[in-house]
Design an enzyme around this catalytic site. Structure first.
Site, PDB file in Angstrom:
ATOM      1  N   TYR A 166       1.960  12.018   2.522  1.00 17.58           N
ATOM      2  CA  TYR A 166       1.955  11.406   1.190  1.00 17.58           C
ATOM      3  C   TYR A 166       3.226  10.599   0.959  1.00 17.58           C
ATOM      4  O   TYR A 166       3.180   9.437   0.531  1.00 17.58           O
ATOM      5  CB  TYR A 166       1.808  12.490   0.119  1.00 17.58           C
ATOM      6  CG  TYR A 166       1.695  11.924  -1.278  1.00 17.58           C
ATOM      7  CD1 TYR A 166       0.491  11.418  -1.744  1.00 17.58           C
ATOM      8  CD2 TYR A 166       2.798  11.893  -2.130  1.00 17.58           C
ATOM      9  CE1 TYR A 166       0.381  10.884  -3.019  1.00 17.58           C
ATOM     10  CE2 TYR A 166       2.706  11.365  -3.401  1.00 17.58           C
ATOM     11  CZ  TYR A 166       1.489  10.863  -3.840  1.00 17.58           C
ATOM     12  OH  TYR A 166       1.396  10.326  -5.110  1.00 17.58           O
ATOM     13  N   LYS A 170       3.573   6.456   0.453  1.00 21.15           N
ATOM     14  CA  LYS A 170       4.093   5.846  -0.766  1.00 21.15           C
ATOM     15  C   LYS A 170       5.362   5.033  -0.501  1.00 21.15           C
ATOM     16  O   LYS A 170       5.594   4.003  -1.147  1.00 21.15           O
ATOM     17  CB  LYS A 170       4.346   6.925  -1.821  1.00 21.15           C
ATOM     18  CG  LYS A 170       3.066   7.588  -2.331  1.00 21.15           C
ATOM     19  CD  LYS A 170       2.107   6.572  -2.933  1.00 21.15           C
ATOM     20  CE  LYS A 170       0.880   7.207  -3.546  1.00 21.15           C
ATOM     21  NZ  LYS A 170      -0.020   6.208  -4.186  1.00 21.15           N
TER      22      LYS A 170
END
Length: 261
Positions: A166, A170
């Site tokens: 994750y 990002k």
């Protein structure tokens, strides 16, 4: 307060959380057309009804879309311009979470190949496919103000080792955004990014699967110095970046909520 009267917008991940809040706020500001796409159609009807109550003049078109498919993303954006004749702004909000919780050390040894690929496919490839398709249709439209906003995360800055996929997705989203911004600025298209802190959306519990309640999650993050914000706060920043009020801003990554300095 920026007006969106007579303008056409495209929102990925638009059926819940930050995406839905962005759609509602655009309608409140007078958007003519909101084309939202989401991998799940579950909330389409309720969101359309909610928007109709706040601004009956706003046309809302919902499309079930998996942003991992470049061809389907291209087709969706092309259909928007073919139907409505323009695209003034887009927000790429679609994304998925990665469960953290307590794992053995070093956590990189527990990073699952399938999960790694799935998260980067949605959170990075999906943003790339969407932004590319938006630039492709926008560059051929008549001169005017056009803006794209991508959604990264506090995870791009916090370097948490138990959400490798994750956080990487990002961080890459933020980097990709600044590169595209420099690339397309002279085409009259602004591209920016927002990085929300801990935000109360349906995705929040997915980050902490071992927590027993939402209140437990909020308390845990608050104790770490990260109070939980609301989706509406992020949406206000996105809508500002989509508006002409933010014309001097491009290539920015704006923290929204409690983030590391």
């Amino acid at each position: 307060m920026p007006s969106m009267t007579s303008k056409v917008f495209a929102i990925t991940g638009g059926a819940s959380g930050i995406g839905a809040a962005t759609c509602r706020l655009l309608a409140e500001r007078g958007a003519a057309v909101i084309c939202l796409a989401d991998v799940s159609s579950t909330n389409f009807t309720s969101l359309q009804e909610s928007i109709a109550k706040s601004n009956p003049s706003t046309l809302v078109h919902c499309t079930e879309l998996d942003v991992r498919s470049a061809d389907k993303v291209d087709q969706w954006l092309q259909s928007i311009v073919s139907t409505h004749g323009d695209l003034h702004g887009a927000a790429n909000v679609a994304g998925i979470a990665q469960g953290a919780g307590l794992r053995a050390t070093p956590t990189i040894l527990e990073e699952n190949d399938a999960e790694w690929s799935r998260i980067l496919d949605v959170n990075l490839n999906g943003v790339f496919y969407s932004t590319r398709a938006q630039v492709r249709v926008m560059k051929d439209l008549p001169p005017g103000h056009r803006s794209i906003v991508n959604v990264a995360s506090i995870a791009a800055f916090s370097h948490v080792p138990d959400v490798y996929a994750y956080g990487t997705s990002k961080s890459a989203c933020a980097y990709l955004t600044t590169c595209i911004a420099a690339d397309v600025f002279w085409s009259g298209i602004r591209v920016n990014c927002v990085s929300p802190g801990i935000t109360n959306t349906p995705m929040l519990p997915q980050f902490e699967p071992k927590a027993k309640s939402l209140d437990e999650i909020k308390d845990m993050y608050r104790d770490q110095g990260y109070p939980t914000g609301e989706a509406d706060g992020v949406a206000r920043t996105i809508v500002w970046l989509l508006s002409e009020d933010s014309i001097p801003v491009y290539g920015a990554n704006i923290n929204v909520g409690a983030c590391p300095p």
